[in-house]
Design a protein around this motif. Structure first.
Motif, short mmCIF file in Angstrom:
data_model
loop_
_atom_site.label_atom_id
_atom_site.label_comp_id
_atom_site.label_asym_id
_atom_site.label_seq_id
_atom_site.Cartn_x
_atom_site.Cartn_y
_atom_site.Cartn_z
N MET A 1 0.83 -1.21 0.00
CA MET A 1 0.00 0.00 0.00
C MET A 1 0.86 1.26 0.00
O MET A 1 0.32 2.37 -0.05
CB MET A 1 -0.93 0.01 1.22
N LYS B 1 -5.48 -2.12 -0.91
CA LYS B 1 -5.84 -0.78 -0.48
C LYS B 1 -6.55 -0.80 0.86
O LYS B 1 -7.30 -1.73 1.15
CB LYS B 1 -6.82 -0.13 -1.47
N CYS C 1 -9.57 0.66 2.25
CA CYS C 1 -10.77 1.12 1.54
C CYS C 1 -11.65 1.99 2.42
O CYS C 1 -12.76 1.61 2.81
CB CYS C 1 -11.53 -0.07 0.95
N LYS D 1 -13.46 3.24 -2.45
CA LYS D 1 -12.11 2.93 -2.93
C LYS D 1 -11.99 1.48 -3.40
O LYS D 1 -11.12 1.16 -4.20
CB LYS D 1 -11.08 3.21 -1.85
#
Length: 115
Positions: A50, A103, A105, A110
């Motif tokens: 990430m 990710k 989120c 997202k």
């Protein structure tokens, strides 16, 4: 497509992400990180994927954040990760893993980038 969600069933954002993924026709793998937190190596790999420092993944509104003195800037990344794993309520969520990437989120929309 395979989707894995580091999930907390008491979190509204986690539930919203789960709903979006299921509406896309995918039944994700759910990891209840509160009872089964990732290992140190897994957490480090998630953070690296990430491109996020550990401090950015901390839930600063949790009471443990202040009681464990995580606001102390001298804490090392390793100390922060170890503390998050010992107190998983401090891990921001949901973290979603797909072939398209990993990710955090928040907000839940997202997740659409990963589907």
């Amino acid at each position: 497509m395979s989707v894995m969600i580091y999930h907390n069933s008491h979190c509204g954002t986690c539930l919203a992400v789960l709903d979006i993924v299921r509406k896309a026709g995918i039944e994700p793998i759910l990891i209840d990180y509160m009872t089964s937190p990732p290992s140190h190596e897994e957490m480090l790999a998630l953070l690296l994927a990430m491109d996020m420092p550990p401090r950015q993944l901390l839930r600063t509104r949790e009471s443990a954040y202040l009681s464990l003195k995580l606001d102390d800037e001298s804490k090392t990344d390793r100390e922060i990760i170890d503390t998050m794993l010992a107190h998983p309520e401090l891990i921001e969520r949901p973290i979603v893993v797909t072939e398209k990437g990993i990710k955090l989120c928040r907000p839940e929309t997202k997740v659409l980038d990963l589907l």
